[in-house]
Design an enzyme around this catalytic site. Sequence first.
Site, PDB file in Angstrom:
ATOM      1  N   HIS A  20      26.286  44.647  78.089  1.00 48.38           N
ATOM      2  CA  HIS A  20      27.457  45.495  77.919  1.00 48.38           C
ATOM      3  C   HIS A  20      28.320  44.985  76.765  1.00 48.38           C
ATOM      4  O   HIS A  20      28.651  43.810  76.702  1.00 48.38           O
ATOM      5  CB  HIS A  20      28.263  45.509  79.215  1.00 48.38           C
ATOM      6  CG  HIS A  20      29.420  46.438  79.188  1.00 48.38           C
ATOM      7  ND1 HIS A  20      30.578  46.175  79.849  1.00 48.38           N
ATOM      8  CD2 HIS A  20      29.597  47.644  78.584  1.00 48.38           C
ATOM      9  CE1 HIS A  20      31.432  47.165  79.668  1.00 48.38           C
ATOM     10  NE2 HIS A  20      30.859  48.070  78.907  1.00 48.38           N
ATOM     11  N   ALA A 119      22.688  57.439  56.654  1.00 56.15           N
ATOM     12  CA  ALA A 119      22.037  57.648  57.952  1.00 56.15           C
ATOM     13  C   ALA A 119      22.088  56.320  58.705  1.00 56.15           C
ATOM     14  O   ALA A 119      21.094  55.611  58.840  1.00 56.15           O
ATOM     15  CB  ALA A 119      20.603  58.135  57.763  1.00 56.15           C
ATOM     16  N   ASN A 120      23.293  55.981  59.154  1.00 53.19           N
ATOM     17  CA  ASN A 120      23.561  54.714  59.825  1.00 53.19           C
ATOM     18  C   ASN A 120      24.509  54.965  60.984  1.00 53.19           C
ATOM     19  O   ASN A 120      25.427  55.770  60.872  1.00 53.19           O
ATOM     20  CB  ASN A 120      24.230  53.723  58.870  1.00 53.19           C
ATOM     21  CG  ASN A 120      23.505  53.582  57.561  1.00 53.19           C
ATOM     22  OD1 ASN A 120      22.385  53.114  57.515  1.00 53.19           O
ATOM     23  ND2 ASN A 120      24.148  54.009  56.478  1.00 53.19           N
TER      24      ASN A 120
END
Length: 129
Positions: A20, A119-120
């Site tokens: 987490h 595109a990240n």
Amino acid sequence: MKKAGILNRHLSGALAELGHGDRVLVCDAGMPIPDGPRVVDLAFRAGVPSFAQVLDGLLAELVVEGATAASEVRGANPEAAALLDGRFPGLELVPHAALKERSAGARLVVRTGEARPYANVLLTCGVFF
């Protein structure tokens, strides 16, 4: 041998180690990769595998509580922007320079063969309960 899901042993193992709050950068072939995070480089040829293919494969296996992308994606890569908007209704947009800075704190970087700009996405892992 696994029969489904992510078969790449390096990527599958790295995903199993996430917890987490850990961050995962899914990036195109041109994104500078910071020193520090574990890197799984899936790039084979320009466009292979695509950002969309890798992102969807990761989303099938990860719980994601947040996502951050570069604001420049909207003008430079409308396809990637639409993909990100569709997958992450609460997508946070920051300048590309800030995304690169935040990426230094990622636990894992997954490099795709994507050859279109921005595109990240930096994913923040959640929990399934």
